[in-house]
Motif scaffolding. Structure first.
Motif, PDB file in Angstrom:
ATOM      1  N   PHE A 125     -52.670 -94.828 -22.492  1.00  0.00           N
ATOM      2  CA  PHE A 125     -53.663 -94.664 -23.550  1.00  0.00           C
ATOM      3  C   PHE A 125     -54.027 -93.181 -23.635  1.00  0.00           C
ATOM      4  N   ASN A 126     -53.598 -92.553 -24.697  1.00  0.00           N
ATOM      5  CA  ASN A 126     -53.889 -91.139 -24.936  1.00  0.00           C
ATOM      6  C   ASN A 126     -54.821 -91.069 -26.145  1.00  0.00           C
ATOM      7  N   PHE A 127     -56.114 -90.936 -25.896  1.00  0.00           N
ATOM      8  CA  PHE A 127     -57.091 -91.064 -26.978  1.00  0.00           C
ATOM      9  C   PHE A 127     -57.077 -89.872 -27.934  1.00  0.00           C
ATOM     10  N   GLU A 128     -56.761 -88.715 -27.443  1.00  0.00           N
ATOM     11  CA  GLU A 128     -56.653 -87.564 -28.337  1.00  0.00           C
ATOM     12  C   GLU A 128     -55.513 -87.778 -29.331  1.00  0.00           C
ATOM     13  N   GLN A 129     -54.390 -88.257 -28.836  1.00  0.00           N
ATOM     14  CA  GLN A 129     -53.247 -88.535 -29.713  1.00  0.00           C
ATOM     15  C   GLN A 129     -53.564 -89.681 -30.673  1.00  0.00           C
ATOM     16  N   LEU A 130     -54.237 -90.726 -30.173  1.00  0.00           N
ATOM     17  CA  LEU A 130     -54.599 -91.859 -31.023  1.00  0.00           C
ATOM     18  C   LEU A 130     -55.548 -91.442 -32.144  1.00  0.00           C
ATOM     19  N   ALA A 131     -56.517 -90.595 -31.810  1.00  0.00           N
ATOM     20  CA  ALA A 131     -57.490 -90.159 -32.813  1.00  0.00           C
ATOM     21  C   ALA A 131     -56.802 -89.384 -33.934  1.00  0.00           C
ATOM     22  N   GLU A 132     -55.816 -88.575 -33.570  1.00  0.00           N
ATOM     23  CA  GLU A 132     -55.118 -87.769 -34.577  1.00  0.00           C
ATOM     24  C   GLU A 132     -54.162 -88.613 -35.409  1.00  0.00           C
ATOM     25  N   THR A 133     -53.389 -89.471 -34.754  1.00  0.00           N
ATOM     26  CA  THR A 133     -52.345 -90.219 -35.467  1.00  0.00           C
ATOM     27  C   THR A 133     -52.898 -91.392 -36.274  1.00  0.00           C
ATOM     28  N   SER A 134     -54.102 -91.853 -35.951  1.00  0.00           N
ATOM     29  CA  SER A 134     -54.670 -92.974 -36.705  1.00  0.00           C
ATOM     30  C   SER A 134     -55.426 -92.514 -37.946  1.00  0.00           C
ATOM     31  N   ASP A 135     -55.518 -91.211 -38.157  1.00  0.00           N
ATOM     32  CA  ASP A 135     -56.105 -90.676 -39.386  1.00  0.00           C
ATOM     33  C   ASP A 135     -54.984 -90.587 -40.416  1.00  0.00           C
ATOM     34  N   LEU A 136     -54.986 -91.505 -41.381  1.00  0.00           N
ATOM     35  CA  LEU A 136     -53.842 -91.681 -42.282  1.00  0.00           C
ATOM     36  C   LEU A 136     -54.015 -90.988 -43.635  1.00  0.00           C
ATOM     37  N   GLU A 137     -55.091 -90.244 -43.826  1.00  0.00           N
ATOM     38  CA  GLU A 137     -55.357 -89.660 -45.130  1.00  0.00           C
ATOM     39  C   GLU A 137     -54.221 -88.755 -45.607  1.00  0.00           C
ATOM     40  N   GLU A 138     -53.662 -87.972 -44.707  1.00  0.00           N
ATOM     41  CA  GLU A 138     -52.640 -87.001 -45.106  1.00  0.00           C
ATOM     42  C   GLU A 138     -51.325 -87.654 -45.476  1.00  0.00           C
ATOM     43  N   ILE A 139     -51.062 -88.850 -44.949  1.00  0.00           N
ATOM     44  CA  ILE A 139     -49.784 -89.510 -45.248  1.00  0.00           C
ATOM     45  C   ILE A 139     -49.992 -90.828 -45.995  1.00  0.00           C
ATOM     46  N   SER A 177     -60.905-107.524 -43.191  1.00  0.00           N
ATOM     47  CA  SER A 177     -60.791-107.921 -41.784  1.00  0.00           C
ATOM     48  C   SER A 177     -59.376-108.323 -41.404  1.00  0.00           C
ATOM     49  N   ILE A 178     -58.587-108.746 -42.392  1.00  0.00           N
ATOM     50  CA  ILE A 178     -57.205-109.147 -42.098  1.00  0.00           C
ATOM     51  C   ILE A 178     -56.195-108.117 -42.599  1.00  0.00           C
ATOM     52  N   ASN A 179     -56.696-106.996 -43.088  1.00  0.00           N
ATOM     53  CA  ASN A 179     -55.807-105.941 -43.571  1.00  0.00           C
ATOM     54  C   ASN A 179     -55.361-105.081 -42.381  1.00  0.00           C
ATOM     55  N   GLY A 180     -54.064-104.885 -42.250  1.00  0.00           N
ATOM     56  CA  GLY A 180     -53.531-104.123 -41.126  1.00  0.00           C
ATOM     57  C   GLY A 180     -54.042-102.702 -41.063  1.00  0.00           C
ATOM     58  N   TRP A 181     -54.265-102.084 -42.237  1.00  0.00           N
ATOM     59  CA  TRP A 181     -54.734-100.697 -42.236  1.00  0.00           C
ATOM     60  C   TRP A 181     -56.154-100.578 -41.701  1.00  0.00           C
ATOM     61  N   ASN A 182     -56.904-101.678 -41.719  1.00  0.00           N
ATOM     62  CA  ASN A 182     -58.260-101.656 -41.173  1.00  0.00           C
ATOM     63  C   ASN A 182     -58.243-101.440 -39.658  1.00  0.00           C
ATOM     64  N   ASN A 183     -57.179-101.927 -39.012  1.00  0.00           N
ATOM     65  CA  ASN A 183     -57.049-101.713 -37.566  1.00  0.00           C
ATOM     66  C   ASN A 183     -56.931-100.228 -37.240  1.00  0.00           C
ATOM     67  N   PHE A 184     -56.250 -99.481 -38.094  1.00  0.00           N
ATOM     68  CA  PHE A 184     -56.134 -98.048 -37.874  1.00  0.00           C
ATOM     69  C   PHE A 184     -57.493 -97.374 -37.978  1.00  0.00           C
ATOM     70  N   GLU A 185     -58.323 -97.842 -38.894  1.00  0.00           N
ATOM     71  CA  GLU A 185     -59.663 -97.290 -39.028  1.00  0.00           C
ATOM     72  C   GLU A 185     -60.481 -97.525 -37.756  1.00  0.00           C
ATOM     73  N   MET A 186     -60.373 -98.726 -37.206  1.00  0.00           N
ATOM     74  CA  MET A 186     -61.100 -99.053 -35.985  1.00  0.00           C
ATOM     75  C   MET A 186     -60.585 -98.212 -34.814  1.00  0.00           C
ATOM     76  N   ILE A 187     -59.261 -98.064 -34.732  1.00  0.00           N
ATOM     77  CA  ILE A 187     -58.668 -97.275 -33.650  1.00  0.00           C
ATOM     78  C   ILE A 187     -59.093 -95.816 -33.763  1.00  0.00           C
ATOM     79  N   LYS A 188     -59.157 -95.311 -34.982  1.00  0.00           N
ATOM     80  CA  LYS A 188     -59.554 -93.912 -35.187  1.00  0.00           C
ATOM     81  C   LYS A 188     -60.966 -93.668 -34.670  1.00  0.00           C
ATOM     82  N   HIS A 189     -61.899 -94.534 -35.004  1.00  0.00           N
ATOM     83  CA  HIS A 189     -63.283 -94.360 -34.580  1.00  0.00           C
ATOM     84  C   HIS A 189     -63.413 -94.542 -33.059  1.00  0.00           C
TER      85      HIS A 189
END
Length: 297
Positions: A125-139, A177-189
């Motif tokens: 679990f690399n939280f710095e990497q997770l925080a950066e890669t779960s921010d999907l705005e740029e892609i 709640s069942i949208n996969g992209w919502n999981n990325f939002e939770m992981i980012k926070h």
């Protein structure tokens, strides 16, 4: 042959010193070269003349000018090579041998303070990497249905809490709640918060153990460590059992009403809640202070 991924050299040397009444584990050689040269030259030309008045005035004078041309050039070269040869790998083997001979390493039924050895699949679990890669705005423009997800989130933000839109808000909430992209939002926070709570560290899980790795003792980059968990080799760890998780998610929060106890337990309680909520730890998992983590073929 060991492929060492993590090695706490200070802890290895400390344990060896206690086992062997002190042990030299480091050799330092220093080579130094110095070469200096100074060159200088000065050229000077002086002209003079005398001036005077009549003898009655009893006065005379001397006029002098000096033209000088000088330079000074210093060339200095210093080359200092510091070569440090550390016997860390040998020290680890020696420590393991010493501990095994005295039957001090436990392989199961760990208790707090036990020296333990375990092996299993590596989870990182690399939280710095997770925080950066779960921010999907740029892609976001590359991701299927991501625009629809953002539109739903935007609509929900506008109507949330408004009585006349309760039905629509509930409908959107269920869809999110069942949208996969919502999981990325939770992981980012979650990752952004844990990065602040556990700076300059990686977290790993091996079998039923959970460890916090300071980056200074890692022998590989964090990104490479993340990819290593995709391999099929089992990894080994030597460490010290620090504590055991009684519950996956803590249920007793009575200590939070006492300000003194809250200061003591709040960070670990929050960490326990977050790790347990995301299934990163389970009941009866052990928190282990790692001494060495390695593959062995």
């Amino acid at each position: 042959m060991k492929e060492i991924i993590y090695l706490d050299t200070k802890l290895v040397n400390s344990l060896l010193a206690q086992q062997n009444s002190g042990l030299v584990t480091k050799l330092v050689n220093e080579d130094s070269e110095s070469d200096a040269r100074t060159e200088g030259s000065t050229e000077q030309a002086t002209t003079s003349s005398e001036i005077g008045l009549s003898a009655l005035l009893k006065a005379s004078g001397r006029y002098s000018t000096t033209n000088a041309d000088s330079y000074n050039f210093v060339f200095s070269k210093s080359n200092k090579n510091l070569v440090e040869t550390a016997l860390d790998d040998y020290s680890l083997d020696l420590l393991i041998t010493c501990l095994e001979e005295e039957h001090l390493i436990k392989h199961s039924d760990y208790k707090d303070g036990d020296l333990i050895s375990t092996s299993g699949e590596l989870t990182v679990f690399n939280f710095e990497q997770l925080a950066e890669t779960s921010d999907l705005e740029e892609i976001g423009f590359l991701l299927p249905e991501y625009d629809e997800f953002k539109a739903l989130k935007s609509e929900y933000g506008k109507i949330k809490g408004k009585e006349k839109h309760l039905s629509r808000a509930k409908q959107i909430q269920e869809a999110l709640s069942i949208n996969g992209w919502n999981n990325f939002e939770m992981i980012k926070h979650m990752s952004s918060y844990l990065k602040k709570l556990l700076p300059e560290t990686n977290l790993i899980k091996i079998s039923n153990t959970f460890s916090i790795l300071p980056l200074e003792f890692l022998r590989v980059q964090s990104v490479q460590l993340s990819f290593m968990q995709l391999g099929k080799r089992k990894i080994k760890m030597l460490g010290i059992c620090s504590s055991t998780f009684d519950e996956q998610i803590p249920s007793d929060f009575s200590h939070m009403t006492d300000s003194n106890l809250m200061l003591k337990y709040a960070p670990t309680t929050i960490l326990n809640i977050m790790l347990g909520s995301f299934g990163m730890i389970s009941k009866d998992d052990h928190l282990v202070r790692p001494i060495a983590i390695y593959f062995e073929d």
